[in-house]
Design an enzyme around this catalytic site. Structure first.
Site, short mmCIF file in Angstrom:
data_model
loop_
_atom_site.label_atom_id
_atom_site.label_comp_id
_atom_site.label_asym_id
_atom_site.label_seq_id
_atom_site.Cartn_x
_atom_site.Cartn_y
_atom_site.Cartn_z
N HIS A 206 0.80 -1.23 0.00
CA HIS A 206 0.00 0.00 0.00
C HIS A 206 0.84 1.28 0.00
O HIS A 206 0.29 2.37 -0.14
CB HIS A 206 -1.02 0.01 1.16
CG HIS A 206 -0.45 0.36 2.49
ND1 HIS A 206 -0.62 1.61 3.05
CD2 HIS A 206 0.24 -0.36 3.39
CE1 HIS A 206 -0.04 1.64 4.24
NE2 HIS A 206 0.48 0.45 4.47
N THR A 245 -4.28 -18.92 4.54
CA THR A 245 -4.65 -18.87 3.12
C THR A 245 -4.16 -17.57 2.51
O THR A 245 -4.38 -16.49 3.06
CB THR A 245 -6.19 -18.96 2.97
OG1 THR A 245 -6.62 -20.19 3.54
CG2 THR A 245 -6.61 -18.90 1.51
N CYS A 331 -0.69 12.83 17.66
CA CYS A 331 -1.75 12.75 18.66
C CYS A 331 -2.20 11.30 18.80
O CYS A 331 -3.25 10.91 18.32
CB CYS A 331 -2.92 13.65 18.26
SG CYS A 331 -4.11 13.85 19.58
#
Length: 407
Positions: A206, A245, A331
């Site tokens: 990603h 899997t 934060c």
């Protein structure tokens, strides 16, 4: 060209999936939906073949000898855990010492904390003001009990690229394993596991315009062969190193994303670097008291981490809410703490709180970069107009010399 809001400029956090990646994945949700471990019918064979192709593509991107050196995981956090815990458990009879450094991702630092509780000795190396580890510090920290050194390729906050090749020479000469969290850097800066003597490397899809939820751990098979203790037990998938899997559509997407980067990464990095330098030039030319955090020379092409003195980072984030960026005020708990990475670089607490990380990526346009520059300059000026401290600074008053009254 009209600007579409909001603008995404937080590509170190995640990247949008490239449409070509999505297109490659789609059949594996519908018509080619087989389990890659089902070896007794065509659906399984098709899935297994697709996984093998993806393996080779990801392996090629990092310079691995073959796709067989990759263990697919759910992402880089799992890869880091498998690397550190798997090595620690397998080699504990050889030694109990692990070396890492202070600005690593929490997935490495927190895993080291866990191992420390189990009796392993952890050395945390400092970084310079440029965010880089000194290879001499690595050399000095090595002992006959050291089994693993874990140093990231590039930092996710300040973009500092570490001297992995130099560290790899040291570790290989001493017979110590080198793990590299390569998540932020692969495809953007040079990285070759064999040339750099890296024994284990964590990667994820990603951060390179692939899907979330799929990553891999490179585990060297030759000279020296790396052994791990599995952290996930079950059906013995991934040569026994990671049961479960396989996420076939995700793996296919990972492979497609790696293939695109292998072909286009050099040109893409040059274009992104030009955009980052344009943004940096405008901010430093049009505003005073702007500090760059981290090395300029050894840096990810799309990373710009800057502190705007006399401006609170969170106020700045609100002021430019149509632009997705990150603040140096992490934060993550009830208290607002400045970034541990910036503090490790020696950035003062106030400047750390005033830092913004811009992450330029594949789909950012030149027009967006100029829009962001215009917006940031305007908002910093506006926020500083409301700051009595900035006014005093402009009048030449040394703020450090003032004795503030305690309430």
């Amino acid at each position: 060209m009209a600007i579409e809001l909001p603008i995404y400029m937080d590509n170190h956090a995640t990247t949008p999936a490239d449409p070509r990646v999505v297109e490659a994945m789609l059949p594996y949700f519908t018509t080619k939906f087989g389990n890659a471990a089902s070896r007794n019918h065509a659906f399984g064979w098709v899935a297994e073949e697709a996984v093998d192709v993806a393996r080779e593509r990801v392996a090629a991107l990092i310079g691995a000898e073959s796709g067989k050196e990759l263990v697919f995981t759910s992402g880089a956090t799992e890869s880091n855990n498998l690397a550190l815990k798997g090595v620690a458990e397998f080699y504990k009879d050889k030694g109990n010492h692990i070396i890492t450094q202070v600005t690593e991702h929490k997935a490495v630092l927190d895993t080291c904390k866990r191992l420390e509780k189990q009796g392993f000795r952890i050395t945390l190396l400092p970084v310079g003001s440029d965010g880089r580890v000194d290879p001499d510090d690595v050399a000095k920290a090595l002992t006959d009990q050291t089994i693993l050194v874990s140093i990231m390729l590039a930092n996710n906050e300040v973009g500092a690229v570490q001297p992995i090749a130099e560290i790899g020479k040291l570790t290989r000469a001493r017979g110590v394993l080198l793990h590299c969290d390569a998540v932020q850097g692969i495809g953007k800066v040079p990285f070759d596991v064999r040339a750099m003597n890296v024994d284990l490397a964590s990667v994820t899809a990603h951060k390179l315009y692939g899907p979330k939820g799929v990553g891999a751990l490179y585990v060297r098979r030759s000279r020296p062969r790396v052994r791990l203790v599995a952290q996930m037990d079950g059906g013995g998938h991934e040569r026994g190193m990671r049961s479960g899997t396989l996420n076939v559509p995700g793996i296919v997407g990972f492979g497609a994303a790696a293939d695109i980067l292998a072909r286009e990464g050099v040109a893409e990095s040059a274009r992104i670097l030009a955009q980052r330098e344009h943004l940096r030039a405008r901010l430093t030319r049009e505003l005073d008291e702007v500090e760059l955090n981290g090395s300029l020379e050894h840096r990810l092409p799309g990373n710009l981490n800057v502190s705007f003195a006399f401006v609170e980072g969170e106020a700045m984030m609100m002021a430019i809410k149509d632009v997705a960026v990150s603040s140096g005020s992490a934060c993550t708990s009830a208290s607002l703490e400045p970034s541990y990475v910036l503090r490790a670089l020696g950035v003062g607490e106030e400047l750390a709180h005033s830092s913004i990380r811009f992450g330029i990526g594949r789909f950012n346009t030149d027009e967006e970069v100029d829009y962001v520059a215009d917006l940031v300059v305007a908002k910093v000026r506006k926020l500083r107009d409301m700051s009595p401290l900035y006014e005093m600074h402009r009048e030449g008053i040394d703020l450090k010399s003032i004795a503030w009254a305690a309430h």
